[in-house]
Design an enzyme around this catalytic site. Sequence first.
Site, PDB file in Angstrom:
ATOM      1  N   HIS A  85      -4.592  44.600 -33.084  1.00 22.64           N
ATOM      2  CA  HIS A  85      -3.403  44.031 -33.673  1.00 22.64           C
ATOM      3  C   HIS A  85      -2.537  43.768 -32.394  1.00 22.64           C
ATOM      4  O   HIS A  85      -2.038  44.814 -31.738  1.00 22.64           O
ATOM      5  CB  HIS A  85      -2.480  45.278 -34.447  1.00 22.64           C
ATOM      6  CG  HIS A  85      -3.157  45.481 -35.944  1.00 22.64           C
ATOM      7  ND1 HIS A  85      -2.814  44.772 -36.746  1.00 22.64           N
ATOM      8  CD2 HIS A  85      -4.179  46.363 -36.391  1.00 22.64           C
ATOM      9  CE1 HIS A  85      -3.116  45.131 -38.047  1.00 22.64           C
ATOM     10  NE2 HIS A  85      -4.006  46.253 -37.458  1.00 22.64           N
TER      11      HIS A  85
ATOM     12  N   GLU B 211       0.117  42.553 -32.435  1.00 21.53           N
ATOM     13  CA  GLU B 211       1.659  42.858 -32.395  1.00 21.53           C
ATOM     14  C   GLU B 211       1.961  44.498 -32.263  1.00 21.53           C
ATOM     15  O   GLU B 211       3.122  44.811 -32.174  1.00 21.53           O
ATOM     16  CB  GLU B 211       2.119  42.369 -33.909  1.00 21.53           C
ATOM     17  CG  GLU B 211       1.502  43.045 -34.999  1.00 21.53           C
ATOM     18  CD  GLU B 211       0.059  43.016 -35.495  1.00 21.53           C
ATOM     19  OE1 GLU B 211      -0.137  43.581 -36.529  1.00 21.53           O
ATOM     20  OE2 GLU B 211      -0.585  42.442 -34.650  1.00 21.53           O
TER      21      GLU B 211
ATOM     22  N   CYS C  26      -6.742  41.111 -37.324  1.00 26.29           N
ATOM     23  CA  CYS C  26      -7.613  42.502 -38.124  1.00 26.29           C
ATOM     24  C   CYS C  26      -8.269  42.074 -39.434  1.00 26.29           C
ATOM     25  O   CYS C  26      -9.407  41.374 -39.396  1.00 26.29           O
ATOM     26  CB  CYS C  26      -6.430  43.208 -38.442  1.00 26.29           C
ATOM     27  SG  CYS C  26      -7.062  44.796 -39.123  1.00 26.29           S
TER      28      CYS C  26
END
Length: 207
Positions: free
Chosen positions: A186, A188, A81
């Site tokens: 992202h 995650e 990011c």
Amino acid sequence: MNQIAIIDYGVGNLFSLASSFRSIGAEITVTSDASVIRQADKLILPGVGAFEDAARKLRETGLDTVIKQEAGSGKPLMGICLGMQMLFEKSYEYGEHEGLGLLKGAVVPMQGRIPEGLKIPHIGWNALHFTRDSGLFRYIREGDCVYFVHSYYASGCEDSVIATAGYGAELTAAVQKGNVMGCQFHPEKSGKVGLAILRAFCEGIEA
């Protein structure tokens, strides 16, 4: 898998990122200690928020120099990011600000570059369009979706783009130049697809 250091320089919640790495069996250290960063086998540069603030914190801690030296030595580095945006030469987010300069290109606003009516920031799931081969994508397929939250994107970086995502225009989604790579999205927060990308990074990416 090797020891991976997530660089903590005070921008962003690192818990979910560390948890994602641990869920795939990675040995993770979240650290702001230069010596620990130097000893790690691979580095993650995360980040959320404003480019200027993040760049200032890296400079104030001296971690900008550490990151550039370690990347220059060939150590794998992935920005996520805002961390990906930091890899470039500069950003035009509320002014002009210097980045790490590890990749050619600049971070520019979406406003004025995507059709009016599309919401900014760009938030949500979008499909990845591969523009060149990368080991980072060895476990995923063209068209798999990942989760984005951003108002700026990397431009002028054609020599490092490995994937784009469509949001009124084809925006830079992922980059790689040798041992330096990054994801605008992202991983995650991107479910199984994101974990597959993190697993590929842990296992090693050919430069």
